[in-house]
Enzyme design. Sequence first.
Site, PDB file in Angstrom:
ATOM      1  N   PRO A   1       0.863  -1.181   0.000  1.00 27.87           N
ATOM      2  CA  PRO A   1       0.000   0.000   0.000  1.00 27.87           C
ATOM      3  C   PRO A   1       0.901   1.235   0.000  1.00 27.87           C
ATOM      4  CG  PRO A   1      -0.075  -1.137   2.130  1.00 27.87           C
ATOM      5  CD  PRO A   1       0.938  -1.842   1.306  1.00 27.87           C
TER       6      PRO A   1
ATOM      7  N   ASP B   1       6.124   2.462   1.716  1.00 20.92           N
ATOM      8  CA  ASP B   1       5.171   1.420   2.107  1.00 20.92           C
ATOM      9  C   ASP B   1       4.455   1.902   3.368  1.00 20.92           C
ATOM     10  OD1 ASP B   1       3.937  -0.838   3.139  1.00 20.92           O
ATOM     11  OD2 ASP B   1       5.548  -2.200   2.519  1.00 20.92           O
ATOM     12  N   HIS B   2       3.175   2.172   3.250  1.00 17.46           N
ATOM     13  CA  HIS B   2       2.451   2.801   4.358  1.00 17.46           C
ATOM     14  C   HIS B   2       2.228   1.837   5.527  1.00 17.46           C
ATOM     15  CE1 HIS B   2       0.431   5.947   6.316  1.00 17.46           C
ATOM     16  NE2 HIS B   2      -0.244   6.453   5.301  1.00 17.46           N
ATOM     17  N   ARG B   3       2.549   0.553   5.339  1.00 20.78           N
ATOM     18  CA  ARG B   3       2.455  -0.368   6.479  1.00 20.78           C
ATOM     19  C   ARG B   3       3.607  -0.121   7.447  1.00 20.78           C
ATOM     20  NH1 ARG B   3       2.713  -5.918   3.462  1.00 20.78           N
ATOM     21  NH2 ARG B   3       4.374  -4.695   2.521  1.00 20.78           N
TER      22      ARG B   3
ATOM     23  N   ILE C   1       5.717   2.801   7.219  1.00 18.40           N
ATOM     24  CA  ILE C   1       6.055   4.218   7.359  1.00 18.40           C
ATOM     25  C   ILE C   1       4.787   5.056   7.359  1.00 18.40           C
ATOM     26  CG2 ILE C   1       7.196   6.146   6.164  1.00 18.40           C
ATOM     27  CD1 ILE C   1       9.112   3.958   5.000  1.00 18.40           C
TER      28      ILE C   1
END
Length: 635
Positions: A431, A607-609, A611
Amino acid sequence: MAIETIKVPDIGGAEGVEVIEVCVKPGDIVSAEQSLVVLESDKASMEIPSPKAGKVVSVLIKVGDKASEGTAVIELEVAGAAAASAPVAAPAQPAPAPVAAPAAASAELAVAVPDIGGGEGVDVIEICVKVGDQVKEGDSLIVLESDKASMEVPSPASGTVLSLAIKVGDKASQGTPVLVLSTGAAAPAASAAAPAASTPAAAPAASVAAGPIAVAVPDIGGAEGVEVIEVCVKAGDEVKEGDSLIVLESDKASMEIPSPASGKVISLAIKVGDKASMGTPILQLAGAGAAPAAPAPAASAPAPVANAPAPAASAPAPIASAAETRGASSDYYAGPSVRMLARQLGVNLAEVKASGPRGRIVKDDVKAYVKSVMENRGKAPASGAAGVVGAGIPQVPEIDFAQFGPVELVKMSKIKKLTAANMTRNWLNVPAVTQFDDADISEIEAFRKSIKDEAEKAGVKLTPLPFLIKACAAALRAEPTFNVSMHADGEHIVQKDYVHIGMAVDTPNGLMVPVIRDVDKKGIYQIAQESNALAKKAREGKLTPKEMQGGCFTISSLGAIGGKGFTPIVNCPEVAILGVSRAEMKPVWNGKEFAPRFMLPLCLTYDHRAINGGDAGRFFTYLNSVLADVRRLLL
Ligand code: CAO
């Protein structure tokens, strides 16, 4: 009721073959042809089936034992017949020649299934040709698979397929009609072309001498121009008699060529990609003494077709690297019954983790894989949890572009195919968010220009890139949230205490990402030298897998090419990538007036998981502050 001792049948003269799996236990009811044990030499694996149905009274063999013809396997209680020491039927194996019966004294040839070692009602799992196809002698026509072996039935002659007499799902035995071939000439006699798992004959290929010996490819069953897919030794290696020297692979079988003697490799005469036939020189061996006869390249045993184990992947790989090839090329090592089980369950064996000896996939591995997929259904996939993502995505329909105008089909390079697969995987798994900013690199640019000549005299081509690489290393140290990977278990983050940075290189073969190691400990000149050298190697196709592994963060610079911004795709298992566009002189408001500043557009995808936006904001601010004031790199 009678008790019979079931023994290992003739396994082609192989002696002391290791038992790697015992498939039954006392009390089990077995049917005829059910596997009792699996034997494996370093060249082939074979399942030993029960010759008849009955109840296992006792198991006389265990994993790790060495078996030869006549070794007792189990005691079996069978109905009727008096007790006897029954030799078991040899496992089904592909036999040499397909039966080619002339249909008439014309150019038509009726091809039937050859002797397949007594196998009856064997499944047709693939038809390799269709009506109208041109086939050459030796081309595979159909593939048969029992639960003991898979075998390809080759064409006994060249010609055009006139009609097919068999389809997938049919059961075939010796004599079952396969197809009719128009040979364009009087029908030839039955050919003796060997199908898939034919056993190359043993032939000594080493000269017998006390000094160095020249080792050549032995008789490989008449096969010509077979590709060398692996060279297992290098100059200076000590090898023992029987150690594999090279691996050959045709489209029908793979075989390892063992050393005919012990000694030290002086020089190699062959490399991956070469074509080998009987007599092709392999290497020079010193200290071999009198060379014994070379053993057969593959175990002379009823060996099913088993792919060689894939080379171990040493580390998570960047966009294109050797570590990715295992999955991509479906290199896996499994016996026919495991392959059959996998097919029945719709499992891609390339995704199954092997637990058997020498990386062999066993049935339990397939079951464990299915179990984990079922358990993970509906759960958020962890990074790298292949096989559970992207399911249900509609396929793009196949289009015949020729209907719109002239087209040409251009084959994709291996690197392009790998890149495509990895980009899709990364796009589906991550994501991602992309943030944009402009860094003021006026001072760096002025500094770079002031030392460019001096750098050139020192043999270094100085572009903005080494400054960016160095600045990113500083930002990774300052914001360690960026220097992580998602653990495959989906429950941990791997925090790294090293700073290796990859840089995307545009090459004629496709995109490569070599990695500069320990950037935080290196100076600008050294980084420039290494990036120039790695980019050169990438363009020449000379990067080693190691040089593309272990990156923490990637920089993709299109600055020399142009553009104002783009959204790079995170290079898993890294969690962020910096896209660099072309720097331009721009008017920037300094509080009093517009001043001309050299502004570099940057695009940071993360990667929004792993960061959050806040982390990314801090990383960007720090990075820009370092780029704005080159002295900060010293801090
Ligand atoms: N802005 C303005 N000029 C730039 C610049 C930028 N951001 N980056 C480089 N330049 C200039 C350089 O200074 C050099 O000019 P001078 O010789 O006058 O100094 C010129 O452009 C050529 O640079 P280069 O390409 O030779 O070297 P580099 O260090 O900038 O790049 C490399 C090296 C390997 C990254 C690059 O050659 C490359 O392959 N880039 C493509 C990467 C890519 O394809 N990414 C996309 C992947 S994701 O879709």
